[in-house]
Design an enzyme around this catalytic site. Structure first.
Site, short mmCIF file in Angstrom:
data_model
loop_
_atom_site.label_atom_id
_atom_site.label_comp_id
_atom_site.label_asym_id
_atom_site.label_seq_id
_atom_site.Cartn_x
_atom_site.Cartn_y
_atom_site.Cartn_z
CG ASP A 150 -1.75 1.28 1.31
OD1 ASP A 150 -2.47 1.12 0.45
OD2 ASP A 150 -1.63 2.02 2.21
CD GLU A 178 -2.50 2.38 -3.29
OE1 GLU A 178 -3.58 3.00 -3.43
OE2 GLU A 178 -2.23 2.26 -1.98
#
Length: 748
Positions: free
Chosen positions: A427, A480
């Site tokens: 993330d 990401e």
């Protein structure tokens, strides 16, 4: 002997050490507690010393030659606060013993003394930890069930280099930080203790007294395998080594299933809100319930994997798991570690892979977590210009510190090793790469070369990817990453970051922007769709319609679509067909597959009642059919990351918002033709170029009546003539359905 010391009798220990011990400030309790060789009147002796504030009386129990007839001698209370001692004159070496205690209520019990046992960590462990290369650190740090010298108990180890004293506290010692202070191992900053007779399920924390202004805090174990259910925050002793796995077939074939040429269709799930039990006070499902119900549900949809929003322990439900306090503990909201192992195992046995979101970019400021851990900025940067993430109110890891890097690498490897997960999606990678991420001038510190790249974080990320792929071939690492950073999904040996895949955030943004437009305006935005093909092969892209796009007022995917209800469903069908036919691997957030109307709410279940209505059932059927075609047609998945897998037929007809292209397999003779009409106006006798003069079977049409469309199709297909068109040697005429996508397969 003064009244200030509260000493009642003489002791073989130094008075100053006794005072430090009873005040909870002794940094080396093993130096004074336990059994020690001493000298009395010039002769050897053994002194047994214990600190037991709860004891009214205490005895040492020694089993000499006959265990059935133990020798029992009473210890003498030396200090009023509970320091006891017993001296055995004439003994030349220490010996095993147990302690027997009677408290002030008359309750009596017997136990092994923690301070008679040797260290558990080896010098080699400490060496590897110091240089940041102990890649199975989770096997040594934290709390582990052990047998030492024939006695079972729990070995604890913690890194707190700036602590004056560290103690294990829990129900077993009435949370008294004076009872079980740990030993520090030289200059390593690692504290450890073996506490006999503790067992699985024991609740504990660490009480840390810092050198910094005597700062005192209670911390959960950074390496804990399990935690109490929120809002409680203590760690739990857990055995994660007894689960019997049954996913041998999956693990043996995983590398082929997850290769870059394989179909990868991911169903993104938040376990806490996928489905709840409304009849039982809206409770969350357990890991075992989720395993059964997800497999039953996904079996008919064709998704190859699930990706879970972080399951690592976190205190706040509203963070969705992205503010982690337990980097080695599956959240106790859904059950025990063994239950999560069952979840992964059961999905594997049913042919579904499991990817976890992993969050090394930042951590929350909760008092029991990693922040200001030992009275100093241990895990985070001390300078707020590097250590504070203002957007999320969190702390940024100090990626330049060996022990911190090792902690995070070990966490990643832990989930791959102990829980058999098939990949990690990292993330917020962009926030790690840039020192000035979401910062104004003056709020960040340039690197040593004056740039805005975080060189420590870049080095950390590269090594993470190398370790994951070296030690677990075939796993996926997914970034990401929302910027144009080059080589995110390229190997580190050619200068890349080393990820397997990168989320294509640009495609997601541009495509949703296009589909949110009223069709009458789309001719002015054709480039929003075509732009992605200019960079589609620069990275190994994953096309995502993720949770981030259906929350915080952004509306559900279906609700983003323009027009009346029929057109909204038709637009969404076209969007999904475009997703599955565009180069790149696929991800869809839960609820999107059946057309959830309301944006995602993490505190409630998806609206499963919608499946009682035809349009939503038909949407789910379309997703199932798209997944089936995607998995069975090599042209849609074999060549996702090279130009040879894609050819434009025509993208110039912006006035009619029509696109046509070819997707090819490694065997270029195997291809599909895709034609998209993104207006509600049907187009009859619409000629497109094709590579061959042969019959082209219509294998998918999003306007089919079975999906809720108007039924304008070319079924079963149409023949192509050797008439050149649109730079192709042949062509055919189609009827293009309104707001529809047609997929054709040549049959020779």
């Amino acid at each position: 002997m003064t009244a200030k010391t509260k000493l009642l009798h003489k002791t073989t220990a130094a008075t100053e050490e006794v005072e430090l011990l009873v005040k909870g400030e002794h940094s080396d309790p093993f130096h004074i507690l336990g059994a020690h060789l001493v000298t009395m009147d010039g002769n050897p002796a053994v002194a047994i010393r214990a600190f037991m504030p709860e004891a009214a009386q205490a005895w040492a129990v020694r089993n000499r030659e006959a265990p059935s007839e133990p020798e029992v001698r009473e210890l003498r209370r030396i200090h009023a606060d509970g320091f006891f001692e017993l001296v055995y004159p004439g003994e030349a070496q220490v010996f095993p013993y147990r302690l027997r205690v009677r408290d002030h209520q008359g309750y009596e019990w017997e136990f092994d003394d923690a301070y008679r046992f040797p260290p558990v960590l080896s010098d080699f462990d400490l060496h590897l930890m110091g240089e940041g290369t102990h890649y199975k650190k989770y096997e040594r740090m934290g709390a582990h069930l052990r047998e030492v010298e024939g006695v079972r108990g729990v070995a604890f180890a913690l890194w707190a280099p700036n602590a004056k004293r560290v103690s294990v506290v829990g129900n077993f010692n009435k949370w008294d930080g004076r009872r079980h202070p740990m030993r520090v191992r030289g200059g390593s900053g690692i504290w450890e203790i073996f506490i006999p007779e503790l067992s699985e399920g024991e609740t504990y924390k660490y009480e840390i007294k810092s050198h910094y202004n005597d700062f005192l805090c209670l911390k959960a174990d950074p390496y804990a395998f399990s935690s109490e259910v929120r809002p409680k925050t203590a760690s739990l002793v857990a055995d994660i080594n007894r689960y019997q796995w049954h996913d041998e077939d999956w693990m043996a074939n995983r590398q082929a299933r997850q290769g870059l040429e394989a179909p990868l269709s991911i169903y993104e799930v938040h376990l806490g809100s996928w489905r709840r039990v409304l009849e039982e006070n809206n409770r969350m499902l357990t890991y075992r319930e989720l395993a059964q119900q997800l497999v039953d549900y996904l079996g008919g949809t064709g998704f190859t994997h699930v990706e879970l929003l972080p399951v690592m322990e976190h205190p706040l439900d509203e963070s969705w798991g992205y503010q982690v306090t337990g980097f080695f503990a599956p959240t106790s909201r859904h059950g025990l570690p063994e239950d999560f192992m069952y979840f992964v195992d059961y999905l594997h046995q049913n042919g579904i892979g499991v990817i976890l979101d992993w969050v090394p970019a930042h951590f929350p400021s909760d008092a029991h977590g990693l922040a200001f851990f030992d009275g100093t900025h241990l895990y985070e940067h001390a300078d707020p210009r590097r250590g504070e993430h203002k957007d999320w109110g969190t702390h940024i890891f100090n990626f330049g510190r060996n022990e911190v890097r090792n902690f995070l690498w070990t966490s990643a490897l832990f989930w791959l090793e102990k829980y058999h997960v098939d990949g990690l999606r990292v993330d917020a990678v962009a926030s790690m790469l840039y020192l000035d991420y979401s910062r104004q001038p003056g709020e960040w510190v340039p690197n040593q070369y004056g740039g805005n790249e975080d060189l420590d974080a870049i080095s950390f990320i590269k090594r993470f990817n190398e370790l994951a792929h070296e030690r677990h071939p075939g796993v996926l690492t997914i970034a990401e990453e929302s910027t144009a950073w080059p080589g995110v999904s390229r190997p580190t040996y050619v200068g890349g970051l080393g990820f397997s895949l990168k989320w294509n955030m640009g495609w997601m943004h541009d495509t949703l922007l296009y589909f949110s437009k009223d069709p009458v305006h789309r001719k002015y935005h054709q480039n929003d769709l075509t732009f992605s093909l200019l960079y589609a092969f620069n990275e190994n892209f994953e096309l995502v319609l993720s949770h981030d796009e259906v929350v915080h007022g952004k509306k559900a995917l279906l609700s983003k679509m323009p027009g009346d209800v029929w057109q909204m469903f038709a637009n969404l069908r076209s969007l999904y067909a475009y997703l599955f036919t565009h180069p790149g691997k696929k991800l869809l957030f839960m609820g999107g597959e059946f057309g959830q109307w309301i944006e995602w709410n993490a505190t409630k279940s998806l609206d499963w009642n919608l499946l009682e209505y035809d349009p939503h059932r038909q949407m789910k059927q379309l997703i199932s059919d798209l997944n089936a075609i995607y998995r069975t047609e090599p042209a849609l998945h074999e060549v996702d990351f090279e130009y040879t897998g894609f050819d434009w037929i025509d993208f110039h007809d912006a006035d009619h918002s029509i696109l046509a292209f070819v997707r090819r397999a490694k065997d270029r003779s195997r291809y599909l033709v895709v034609v998209c009409n993104f207006t509600p106006v049907p187009q009859e006798h619409y000629r497109i170029g094709v590579p061959e003069a042969c019959f082209h079977r219509e294998i998918l049409n999003t306007d089919s009546a079975q999906y809720g469309g108007s039924g304008i199709t070319n079924y079963p297909g149409i023949g192509a003539a050797p008439q050149p068109w649109q730079s192709q040697p042949c062509s055919l005429e189609l009827t293009l359905p309104p707001l529809g996508v047609v997929v054709l397969r040549p049959e020779r």
